[in-house]
Motif scaffolding. Structure first.
Motif, PDB file in Angstrom:
ATOM      1  N   TYR A 287       0.825  -1.209   0.000  1.00 38.64           N
ATOM      2  CA  TYR A 287       0.000   0.000   0.000  1.00 38.64           C
ATOM      3  C   TYR A 287       0.858   1.258   0.000  1.00 38.64           C
ATOM      4  N   HIS A 288       1.911   1.243   0.792  1.00 39.73           N
ATOM      5  CA  HIS A 288       2.795   2.410   0.831  1.00 39.73           C
ATOM      6  C   HIS A 288       3.436   2.639  -0.536  1.00 39.73           C
ATOM      7  N   SER A 289       3.770   1.564  -1.245  1.00 43.99           N
ATOM      8  CA  SER A 289       4.326   1.707  -2.587  1.00 43.99           C
ATOM      9  C   SER A 289       3.295   2.318  -3.529  1.00 43.99           C
ATOM     10  N   VAL A 290       2.055   1.827  -3.447  1.00 40.50           N
ATOM     11  CA  VAL A 290       0.985   2.375  -4.292  1.00 40.50           C
ATOM     12  C   VAL A 290       0.730   3.835  -3.949  1.00 40.50           C
ATOM     13  N   PHE A 291       0.691   4.135  -2.660  1.00 40.45           N
ATOM     14  CA  PHE A 291       0.426   5.505  -2.209  1.00 40.45           C
ATOM     15  C   PHE A 291       1.505   6.455  -2.715  1.00 40.45           C
ATOM     16  N   ASP A 292       2.760   6.064  -2.540  1.00 38.71           N
ATOM     17  CA  ASP A 292       3.872   6.946  -2.925  1.00 38.71           C
ATOM     18  C   ASP A 292       4.004   7.093  -4.434  1.00 38.71           C
ATOM     19  N   THR A 293       3.406   6.173  -5.176  1.00 36.86           N
ATOM     20  CA  THR A 293       3.454   6.260  -6.633  1.00 36.86           C
ATOM     21  C   THR A 293       2.269   7.063  -7.178  1.00 36.86           C
ATOM     22  N   ALA A 294       1.082   6.775  -6.655  1.00 33.84           N
ATOM     23  CA  ALA A 294      -0.123   7.447  -7.150  1.00 33.84           C
ATOM     24  C   ALA A 294      -0.304   8.841  -6.543  1.00 33.84           C
ATOM     25  N   TRP A 295       0.234   9.059  -5.347  1.00 39.82           N
ATOM     26  CA  TRP A 295       0.093  10.325  -4.619  1.00 39.82           C
ATOM     27  C   TRP A 295      -1.345  10.831  -4.637  1.00 39.82           C
ATOM     28  N   PRO A 296      -2.227  10.149  -3.907  1.00 38.75           N
ATOM     29  CA  PRO A 296      -3.623  10.605  -3.843  1.00 38.75           C
ATOM     30  C   PRO A 296      -3.702  12.029  -3.306  1.00 38.75           C
ATOM     31  N   GLN A 297      -4.669  12.781  -3.823  1.00 40.33           N
ATOM     32  CA  GLN A 297      -4.766  14.190  -3.468  1.00 40.33           C
ATOM     33  C   GLN A 297      -5.806  14.469  -2.392  1.00 40.33           C
ATOM     34  N   THR A 298      -6.617  13.476  -2.048  1.00 41.55           N
ATOM     35  CA  THR A 298      -7.636  13.647  -1.009  1.00 41.55           C
ATOM     36  C   THR A 298      -7.671  12.406  -0.128  1.00 41.55           C
ATOM     37  N   PRO A 299      -8.193  12.504   1.081  1.00 36.85           N
ATOM     38  CA  PRO A 299      -8.343  11.322   1.927  1.00 36.85           C
ATOM     39  C   PRO A 299      -9.179  10.239   1.268  1.00 36.85           C
ATOM     40  N   GLU A 300     -10.193  10.641   0.510  1.00 31.57           N
ATOM     41  CA  GLU A 300     -11.040   9.647  -0.149  1.00 31.57           C
ATOM     42  C   GLU A 300     -10.260   8.870  -1.200  1.00 31.57           C
ATOM     43  N   GLU A 301      -9.350   9.544  -1.897  1.00 33.88           N
ATOM     44  CA  GLU A 301      -8.523   8.836  -2.871  1.00 33.88           C
ATOM     45  C   GLU A 301      -7.589   7.849  -2.178  1.00 33.88           C
ATOM     46  N   ALA A 302      -7.060   8.231  -1.033  1.00 34.80           N
ATOM     47  CA  ALA A 302      -6.209   7.306  -0.273  1.00 34.80           C
ATOM     48  C   ALA A 302      -6.988   6.061   0.112  1.00 34.80           C
ATOM     49  N   LEU A 303      -8.262   6.234   0.464  1.00 30.79           N
ATOM     50  CA  LEU A 303      -9.106   5.105   0.823  1.00 30.79           C
ATOM     51  C   LEU A 303      -9.396   4.232  -0.399  1.00 30.79           C
ATOM     52  N   PHE A 304      -9.683   4.851  -1.561  1.00 28.22           N
ATOM     53  CA  PHE A 304      -9.925   4.077  -2.780  1.00 28.22           C
ATOM     54  C   PHE A 304      -8.758   3.142  -3.073  1.00 28.22           C
ATOM     55  N   ARG A 362       9.313   4.038  -5.496  1.00 27.60           N
ATOM     56  CA  ARG A 362       9.467   2.763  -4.800  1.00 27.60           C
ATOM     57  C   ARG A 362       9.571   1.580  -5.761  1.00 27.60           C
ATOM     58  N   GLY A 363       9.166   1.774  -7.004  1.00 28.64           N
ATOM     59  CA  GLY A 363       9.171   0.660  -7.937  1.00 28.64           C
ATOM     60  C   GLY A 363       8.062   0.804  -8.954  1.00 28.64           C
ATOM     61  N   TYR A 364       7.608  -0.320  -9.476  1.00 27.14           N
ATOM     62  CA  TYR A 364       6.585  -0.338 -10.520  1.00 27.14           C
ATOM     63  C   TYR A 364       5.223  -0.645  -9.922  1.00 27.14           C
ATOM     64  N   VAL A 365       4.216   0.121 -10.345  1.00 25.04           N
ATOM     65  CA  VAL A 365       2.851  -0.064  -9.850  1.00 25.04           C
ATOM     66  C   VAL A 365       1.900  -0.070 -11.037  1.00 25.04           C
ATOM     67  N   ALA A 366       1.017  -1.073 -11.078  1.00 26.71           N
ATOM     68  CA  ALA A 366       0.005  -1.155 -12.128  1.00 26.71           C
ATOM     69  C   ALA A 366      -1.324  -1.581 -11.515  1.00 26.71           C
ATOM     70  N   TYR A 367      -2.393  -0.980 -11.998  1.00 31.95           N
ATOM     71  CA  TYR A 367      -3.742  -1.305 -11.512  1.00 31.95           C
ATOM     72  C   TYR A 367      -4.460  -2.130 -12.570  1.00 31.95           C
ATOM     73  N   LYS A 368      -4.982  -3.293 -12.182  1.00 33.65           N
ATOM     74  CA  LYS A 368      -5.634  -4.201 -13.120  1.00 33.65           C
ATOM     75  C   LYS A 368      -7.124  -4.345 -12.859  1.00 33.65           C
ATOM     76  N   GLY A 369      -7.664  -3.455 -12.009  1.00 33.30           N
ATOM     77  CA  GLY A 369      -9.084  -3.493 -11.711  1.00 33.30           C
ATOM     78  C   GLY A 369      -9.893  -2.618 -12.644  1.00 33.30           C
ATOM     79  N   SER A 370     -11.162  -2.380 -12.247  1.00 34.15           N
ATOM     80  CA  SER A 370     -12.079  -1.646 -13.125  1.00 34.15           C
ATOM     81  C   SER A 370     -12.687  -0.412 -12.472  1.00 34.15           C
ATOM     82  N   GLN A 371     -12.259  -0.058 -11.265  1.00 39.49           N
ATOM     83  CA  GLN A 371     -12.835   1.093 -10.582  1.00 39.49           C
ATOM     84  C   GLN A 371     -12.397   2.382 -11.254  1.00 39.49           C
ATOM     85  N   ALA A 372     -13.367   3.159 -11.693  1.00 37.59           N
ATOM     86  CA  ALA A 372     -13.064   4.398 -12.414  1.00 37.59           C
ATOM     87  C   ALA A 372     -12.311   5.394 -11.534  1.00 37.59           C
TER      88      ALA A 372
END
Length: 395
Positions: A287-304, A362-372
């Motif tokens: 999760y920390h790798s995903v967070f540091d790569t995507a850098w969510p801009q709101t608390p709700e994005e961090a939760l997503f 932190r490395g490579y991150v890819a999302y394979k889901g369907s959540q918009a």
């Protein structure tokens, strides 16, 4: 379960009764409050639960029968008592008897100081009695060598012959000068870590910093609104919230507390803490790798991101398409003679483009889901695909 209480509405006994086991598991708390509300009790602030019956291994608690108490007070008392060993249980009951305590506020406060007392239930081993008495006087601790060399018999005889003990159904008790603690003020329950938590939030009413409520996250959803009501506030904006991040990384803390008003995002933080609690081996680092790569801009994005973590692929420690290509090639287990003709960098870049992945710090991150929502978060960081390079299997 420490005790089970049968409670009712004193003003309206015709509404019926509710039988509640204490302490209330976090997962059952919201349902328990709904059950109490069904008989018009369970207020976050009022002592509106009349105790009709109480069954437990603590006979002294029967003094609460026919009294009206607050459900959270009962829950807190049960949590405190659940941590007690046999000797502490004797100290609690004997001192409650000696002091004539019957009010739940006093019983809660007694749990913080009863350990200072000495209770004798068996006079056959004076050496043990003396050593335990000296331990009580020393706050429950003593170096092993000092304990072993102590003449417990003489200490016990001095106690028995020269101190006034009180005979109770729970043993002969010596208070050792104990004064009843005044830690609980009857409104805000004292800090107490009953079980491990991901993070804690201290709430204070703006303009009233000396009154505080503590949320141990994740908690039952209704505990947030009930804490706000106990502070006399009508909505979160009337409170100041301070976060102790616990297991949350610094970037998450900053997002919730520095970049946004934490008091307005308590429900989101609670849901995120619930995700953290479900994390298994490696999930937190992922999760920390995903967070540091995507850098969510709101608390709700961090939760997503946390709620959809299972749909992420993370390869830590790589920073180039060639490195990612090597991971893919290794997984393919190609014949060494064939593998040497493979354009590793092109393979890695092709897969990155295909997956819509990101090479982050932190490395490579890819999302394979369907959540918009998640795709939108990641889309801010995905660069246009590079021009195709000559590669693949060499001609």
């Amino acid at each position: 379960m420490i005790f089970q209480a049968v409670v009712s509405n004193k003003a309206h006994p015709e509404y019926g009764q509710a039988t509640i086991p204490f302490p209330i598991p976090n997962s059952d708390y919201d349902n328990t409050i709904e059950l109490l509300e069904g008989v018009a009790i369970g207020s976050p602030t009022d002592q509106d639960c009349r105790v009709d019956e109480l069954n437990s291994g603590y006979p002294i608690l029967n003094r609460l029968v026919i009294q009206s108490v607050n459900v959270d007070e009962l829950d807190y008392l049960a949590k405190r008592l659940e941590s007690f060993c046999a000797s502490e249980s004797s100290q609690f009951q004997a001192m409650a008897c000696k002091l004539g305590l019957a009010d739940i506020k006093d019983l809660i406060n007694l749990t913080f100081c009863c350990q200072q007392a000495t209770v004798i239930t068996d006079f056959s081993n004076l050496d043990k009695i003396g050593k335990e008495h000296r331990m009580n006087l020393n706050g429950g601790a003593m170096p092993a060598e000092k304990y072993d060399s102590l003449d417990g018999r003489n200490v016990a005889l001095d106690l028995i012959l020269n101190s006034a003990g009180a005979i109770t159904p729970y043993g002969v008790v010596y208070d050792n000068g104990m004064k009843l603690a005044q830690i609980y003020n009857g409104r805000h329950l004292p800090e107490y870590y009953y079980e491990p938590c991901v993070a804690t939030v201290t709430l204070t009413r703006i303009g009233q910093p000396n009154e505080r409520e503590i949320l141990y996250l994740p908690c039952a959803d209704s505990k947030i609104s009930r804490a706000i009501q106990r502070l006399g506030a009508g909505y979160p904006g009337q409170c100041r919230a301070e976060l102790d991040p616990g297991n949350l990384c610094e970037a998450v803390r900053e997002l919730f507390e520095d970049e946004f008003e934490l008091n307005e995002h308590l429900d989101t933080l609670n849901c995120l803490a619930r995700c953290y609690q479900r994390f298994q081996n490696g999930d937190m680092e992922k999760y920390h790798s995903v967070f540091d790569t995507a850098w969510p801009q709101t608390p709700e994005e961090a939760l997503f991101l946390a709620e959809n973590l299972h749909d992420f692929t993370v390869a830590d420690g790589i920073s180039t398409a060639e490195e990612y290509g090597q991971i893919i090639a290794d997984a393919m287990e190609l014949d060494p003679e064939l593998a040497k003709y493979l354009d590793i960098r092109h393979l890695g870049q092709h897969r990155i483009d295909e997956e819509g992945g990101i090479l982050g710090e932190r490395g490579y991150v890819a999302y394979k889901g369907s959540q918009a929502e998640v795709k939108e978060i990641l889309g801010r960081h995905i660069l246009p695909a590079q021009e195709p390079q000559m590669g693949g299997l060499a001609q």
